[in-house]
Design a protein around this motif. Structure first.
Motif, short mmCIF file in Angstrom:
data_model
loop_
_atom_site.label_atom_id
_atom_site.label_comp_id
_atom_site.label_asym_id
_atom_site.label_seq_id
_atom_site.Cartn_x
_atom_site.Cartn_y
_atom_site.Cartn_z
N LEU A 235 0.93 -1.36 -0.11
CA LEU A 235 -0.09 -0.31 -0.08
C LEU A 235 1.34 1.00 -0.13
CD1 LEU A 235 -3.01 -1.10 2.30
CD2 LEU A 235 -2.89 -0.58 0.15
N ARG A 236 0.49 2.33 -0.08
CA ARG A 236 1.15 3.71 -0.68
C ARG A 236 2.06 4.64 0.89
NH1 ARG A 236 -0.25 8.78 -4.35
NH2 ARG A 236 -0.53 6.76 -5.40
N ASP A 237 0.86 3.12 2.10
CA ASP A 237 1.61 3.80 3.33
C ASP A 237 2.69 3.01 3.85
OD1 ASP A 237 -0.09 1.45 4.45
OD2 ASP A 237 -0.83 2.52 5.20
N GLY A 238 3.07 2.38 2.80
CA GLY A 238 4.31 1.08 2.74
C GLY A 238 3.71 0.00 3.89
N ARG A 239 2.51 -0.77 4.39
CA ARG A 239 2.62 -2.14 4.61
C ARG A 239 1.82 -2.47 3.01
NH1 ARG A 239 -3.25 -3.34 5.89
NH2 ARG A 239 -4.42 -1.36 5.24
N PRO A 240 2.55 -3.77 3.63
CA PRO A 240 1.90 -5.05 2.50
C PRO A 240 0.75 -5.72 2.97
CG PRO A 240 3.26 -5.95 4.38
CD PRO A 240 3.09 -4.36 4.98
N VAL A 241 0.41 -6.05 1.51
CA VAL A 241 -0.93 -6.96 1.65
C VAL A 241 -1.29 -8.39 0.84
CG1 VAL A 241 -2.63 -4.59 2.17
CG2 VAL A 241 -2.32 -5.72 -0.12
N ALA A 242 -1.45 -8.79 0.59
CA ALA A 242 -1.70 -10.25 -0.10
C ALA A 242 -3.19 -10.38 -0.92
CB ALA A 242 -1.97 -11.40 0.30
N ILE A 243 -2.49 -10.75 -2.02
CA ILE A 243 -4.32 -10.58 -3.50
C ILE A 243 -3.71 -11.79 -4.28
CG2 ILE A 243 -4.64 -9.42 -5.14
CD1 ILE A 243 -3.21 -7.05 -4.94
N LYS A 244 -5.90 -12.17 -3.84
CA LYS A 244 -5.73 -13.30 -3.85
C LYS A 244 -6.45 -13.00 -5.60
CE LYS A 244 -6.97 -17.25 -1.92
NZ LYS A 244 -5.53 -18.43 -2.35
N LYS A 245 -5.89 -13.84 -6.26
CA LYS A 245 -6.41 -14.41 -8.04
C LYS A 245 -7.11 -14.87 -7.66
CE LYS A 245 -5.47 -13.82 -13.22
NZ LYS A 245 -4.36 -13.96 -14.06
N LEU A 246 -8.87 -15.72 -8.28
CA LEU A 246 -9.73 -16.21 -8.05
C LEU A 246 -9.21 -16.40 -10.05
CD1 LEU A 246 -12.34 -15.26 -5.95
CD2 LEU A 246 -10.99 -16.03 -5.23
N THR A 247 -8.81 -18.34 -9.79
CA THR A 247 -9.39 -18.38 -11.19
C THR A 247 -10.35 -20.05 -11.44
OG1 THR A 247 -7.82 -20.48 -10.16
CG2 THR A 247 -6.62 -19.05 -11.13
N VAL A 248 -11.47 -19.23 -10.45
CA VAL A 248 -12.85 -20.07 -10.85
C VAL A 248 -14.10 -19.34 -11.55
CG1 VAL A 248 -12.10 -22.23 -8.90
CG2 VAL A 248 -13.25 -19.78 -7.76
N SER A 249 -13.42 -17.97 -11.71
CA SER A 249 -14.01 -17.12 -12.39
C SER A 249 -15.06 -17.62 -13.40
CB SER A 249 -13.58 -16.00 -13.41
OG SER A 249 -12.40 -15.76 -13.01
N SER A 250 -15.04 -18.83 -13.13
CA SER A 250 -16.55 -19.76 -14.38
C SER A 250 -17.98 -19.45 -13.78
CB SER A 250 -16.21 -20.38 -15.60
OG SER A 250 -16.05 -21.84 -14.63
#
Length: 952
Positions: A689-704
């Motif tokens: 994030l802009r304030d320097g805090r890390p985050v984890a992002i999950k990209k869903l692969t079950v879109s269908s």
């Protein structure tokens, strides 16, 4: 000259300089004794909330410390009040230094250990309150040997066991004794029944036996006695009538027997009499009307018989009257109408007959229960608007299992405060009135087993508090109203054995709290709603509907396709239309040629579209891996913190708290270099994030399989509100029709899998680490199950390790996003880790419940303790972990299964029970597995270190 006469000045000086402090100490003991004692006491105590931070050994006096009260003249500590300070640990000998202590109150903490006379100077104490802690063991006989000043003793809600010390009966000043909610056994010491000064005696919720002695003479000052929930037997002696000051008597849930002693009529001050669930018998005597202070009279679940005495109408102060589950006959006495303060009336489960008196609904009563009687009425239930405001007070109305007939009239709408309405098991006919929708605070409605007809009124949607709706075994027709999908608090629904028709409204799948939904034996048709509860609904709940389809009824639904147009070239025409037929034949040939041309052209167009789409996808894919998150547009959501506009071309990003902005640094949103791992739901990336805090992002692969945007957002927001110390927090999400991202807090410690199986060097987990991970994971699953969320995918790669070593379970609730979810999708797409999957996933007829998480947790426990994977592939063999541990347990070598890295440094008294618990959780039969709440309790019982044990 006298000998040594010249020495007098020296002796005087010596006395002043040397002896004065000694004399002063003898006259006024040093204040430092109290400081020292309290500091020693504090040293044995854990104080997680820092309540005792003001206690400092550098102080000369303890009088200003939190929880401490001193005598105004001597400045000695006379009271120590540390109630509800969240303290734990043992009481050492430090308090013995407080020689002036008169009151010691340590209630509502988590103090442990046994009780000894060394905790304080018992002979000086007037008040001792150790209630609501975790003390255990016997109370020694010598504890009360010196109790001359003791006026109040409370050991309630601990884990004490054994007999009550005989010495308790020799404490002459006792005014209050509370030993409730322990495991005391045996009989009550005889001396206790002779304590003439005692005012309150509470021995409830123990294992005490015996009875009240016949010749009891003491207790003349007694105001309240509570012997409930023990094993007392025998009759109540006549001597109870001598306790003239009694205001409260609770003898419930014992085995007292016989008639009520006639001397009880002298207890004119008694306002509370509870004899529930004993074996008292005979008739209720007429003199009961003489105990005119009674406000609560509970004689339920006994063996009383005969008619209810009319003198009961003399109890003008009566508020609660419960005569249920006895053998009363006759009718309700009319004199009850004089009990104008009555709030709750229960005569259910008796053999009384007659019609329901009108005065019940005119008295302003709040609870009326007359179920399982023989009440009848050829007319409607006598709800009359003439009762006015009295009807508005009624909160519970239970007239079930009687012989009422007629209709439920629209007068029912006048019961605006009603929470529970049970009219089941009668002969009521006619429709359910539309006025039922006026009961806006109703949470339990049971109209089952009647002869009701017509449709379920759509006005039911106004009953927004409804949690239970049961209208089974009637003659209801028509569809299930779509309005029911607005009742978001619904938990239990039973519409079975009616003649309902039509399909089930799809939006019923959005009901978040459903536990059961029985629609069996109707004429419903079509496909069951997809999603949440309906993915795992029991087949028995939908049986008896031949036209229903879906996995629950093991019947596939036909595809909805347009009918093909078929032109038959051999069809003949009528002679009168020969010319038209000829033209049609010509057109038929032209149509065939043009159709071929159209098909060819369409094929070319389709191929072109596919080619262009593939190129676009490649371009979009390459750009998405380098596009920084700052390029995404932002939109807040509902009750969350930000709501700027959304750029329709770039998607919708919602952060639940903080600034909704990502850094534009090199940490791109889906950069391959920042990939943390991949699972059944998709890949996970790290960004900042802009304030320097890390985050984890999950990209869903079950879109269908993902729901529509609205449903997706609602589900993610619900999951975003789930908070627990051992769950990974969901901080936001991103949506486009082709890309869905979920944003989590970043847990830096990596997965449990890596610590167990790739844990060379610094990643070694001690036994204490492993136990805390097991306990924390159990607590997180118990919390999810309380919120009706099944994890489905519990495994070591989904358990992350926080910076302080605490476990954080991720990937919870994601199954709620998939409306097409069934056990096969779970098996192939989500439950990708072999070995954790419960056996019921392979059986079509077994319902998937929270017990599948318990199974996966059991495998996880064994994995943590042994350090082995759930399934290990050897050169010429496959080893299944739970089978290996079970076999070792049967052969008495289970300790060999513990991780070799822990050998010699683990407590067998903890590790072995934990492994046994893991095996119980992996039972093949779901009902044999414990609930996660029970698992947490078992683990907390296993972790009971003795005093001074060093942490491993």
């Amino acid at each position: 000259m006298r000998p040594f006469s010249g020495m007098k000045p020296l002796l005087l000086l010596f006395a002043v300089v040397v002896l004065s402090p000694v004399l002063a100490r003898s006259l006024n003991p040093s204040l430092n004794d109290d400081v020292l004692g309290l500091i020693v006491f504090k040293a044995n105590i854990q104080d997680p909330k820092g309540k005792l931070a003001s206690w400092s050994e550098d102080d000369d006096s303890a009088c200003s410390w939190v929880g401490v009260k001193c005598h105004p003249r001597s400045n000695r500590v006379i009271e120590l009040n540390l109630d509800d300070f969240s303290l734990s640990g043992h009481i050492g000998r430090g308090l013995l230094q407080l020689q002036a202590l008169r009151k010691l109150s340590l209630s509502k903490n988590n103090l442990t250990g046994s009780l000894t006379p060394n905790i304080a100077h018992i002979d000086n104490l007037r008040v001792l309150d150790l209630s609501e802690n975790s003390f255990s063991g016997d109370v020694p006989e010598e504890f009360f040997r010196q109790c001359g000043s003791l006026r109040m003793i409370s050991l309630a809600k601990n884990k004490f066991s054994g007999k009550i010390p005989e010495s308790l009966g020799s404490c002459p000043s006792l005014a209050s004794v509370n030993l409730s909610l322990n495991q005391f056994s045996g009989s009550v010491p005889a001396g206790v029944w002779s304590l003439s000064g005692i005012r309150s005696l509470d021995l409830s919720d123990n294992l005490l036996e015996g009875g009240i002695p016949k010749g009891v003479e003491g207790l003349n000052n007694l105001r309240g006695i509570n012997l409930a929930r023990n094993r007392f037997t025998g009759q109540v002696p006549d001597g109870i009538g001598n306790w003239l000051l009694l205001r409260s008597i609770d003898l419930s849930e014992n085995s007292f027997s016989g008639n009520l002693p006639q001397t009880m009529q002298k207890l004119g001050l008694c306002s509370y009499l509870n004899l529930h669930q004993n074996t008292f018998s005979g008739e209720v005597p007429e003199w009961i009307g003489e105990v005119k202070s009674l406000e609560t009279l509970d004689l339920s679940s006994n063996q009383f018989s005969g008619e209810v005495p009319s003198s009961i109408g003399n109890l003008e102060s009566l508020k609660v009257l419960n005569f249920s589950a006895n053998g009363f006959t006759g009718s309700l006495p009319k004199s009850l109408s004089y009990c104008t303060n009555l709030m709750a009336l229960d005569f259910s489960k008796n053999s009384m007959a007659g019609e329901l008196p009108v005065w019940i609904f005119a008295a302003g009563t709040e609870e009326v229960s007359l179920s399982e009687k023989k009440l009848s009425g050829s007319k409607n239930i006598p709800l009359s608007s003439s009762a006015g405001n009295a009807l508005k007070n009624l909160q519970v109305l239970d007239l079930s299992l009687n012989h009422f007939s007629g209709e439920i009239t629209s007068d029912i709408g006048a019961l605006s405060s009603l929470h529970v309405l049970n009219l089941s098991g009668n002969s009521l006919a006619g429709p359910i009135p539309v006025a039922i929708g006026d009961l806006k605070v109703l949470d339990n409605l049971d109209l089952s087993e009647n002869r009701l007809n017509g449709t379920i009124p759509t006005s039911i949607e106004n009953c927004s508090s409804l949690t239970t709706l049961i209208v089974s075994q009637n003659k209801l027709t028509g569809p299930i109203p779509a309005a029911m999908s607005k009742l978001t608090n619904l938990q239990n629904v039973d519409l079975s054995f009616n003649s309902l028709t039509g399909g089930l409204p799809k939006h019923l799948a959005n009901l978040p709290n459903l536990l059961s939904f029985n629609i069996s034996h109707n004429n419903l048709q079509g496909e069951l709603p997809a999603g949440a509860f309906f993915n795992t609904i029991s087949p028995s709940s939908v049986s008896g509907n031949p036209s229903l389809c879906g996995s629950a009824v093991n019947k596939s639904c036909p595809g909805v396709l347009p009918k093909p147009i078929v032109l038959n070239p051999n069809s003949s025409s009528d002679s009168s239309t020969g010319e038209i037929s000829s033209n049609l034949g010509h057109r038929r040939i032209l149509l065939s040629i043009s159709s071929l041309i159209a098909i060819a052209a369409a094929a070319v167009i389709v191929i072109g579209v596919i080619a262009i789409t593939v190129l676009n996808l490649r371009v979009r894919s390459s750009s998405s891996t380098t596009q920084p998150a700052a390029a995404l547009a932002f939109s807040g959501g509902d009750d969350f913190s930000h709501s700027p506009t959304t750029d329709g071309n770039s998607g919708k990003l919602v952060m639940f708290s903080g600034e909704p902005d990502f850094s534009t640094s090199a940490h791109a949103l889906l950069n391959k270099d920042c990939e943390l791992g991949r699972g059944g739901f998709g890949a996970v990336y790290r960004t900042v994030l802009r304030d320097g805090r890390p985050v984890a992002i999950k990209k869903l692969t079950v879109s269908s399989l993902v729901k529509s945007q609205g449903e997706f957002e609602r589900e993610v927001k619900k999951l975003g509100k789930v908070r627990h110390d051992n769950l990974v927090e969901i901080e936001g999400y991103y949506w486009t029709p082709s890309l869905q991202l979920i944003i989590y807090e970043y847990v830096a410690g990596g997965s449990l899998y890596k610590h167990l199986h790739d844990g060379a060097g610094g990643n070694f987990l001690s036994w204490n680490d492993r136990f805390n991970i097991i306990l924390g994971t159990a607590k997180s699953l118990a919390h999810l199950h309380q919120m009706n969320i099944i994890h489905y995918n519990i495994k070591s790669s989904n358990v992350l390790i926080g910076s302080s070593g605490e476990p954080k379970v991720g990937d919870f609730g994601l199954a709620r996003l998939l409306p097409m979810l069934d056990r096969y999708v779970l098996s192939s797409k989500i439950q990708s880790a072999l070995g954790y999957m419960a056996p019921e996933f392979a059986c079509k007829t077994v319902k998937i419940t929270e017990k599948c998480d318990v199974y996966g947790f059991g495998i996880l426990v064994l994995e943590i303790v042994t350090g082995k994977r759930p399934v290990e592939y050897m050169e010429d063999d496959v080893v299944v972990l739970c089978d290996m541990v079970r076999e070792a347990l049967e052969e008495g070598r289970v300790e060999e299964c513990v991780d070799a890295r822990l050998q010699g440094i683990f407590p067998a008294e903890e590790a072995i029970p934990v492994m046994k618990l893991g095996l119980i959780c992996t039972s093949q039969v779901p009902s044999n597995r414990p609930d996660m709440g029970e698992v947490v309790n078992i683990l907390e019982m296993i972790r009971c270190p003795s005093e001074g044990q060093e942490e491993l």
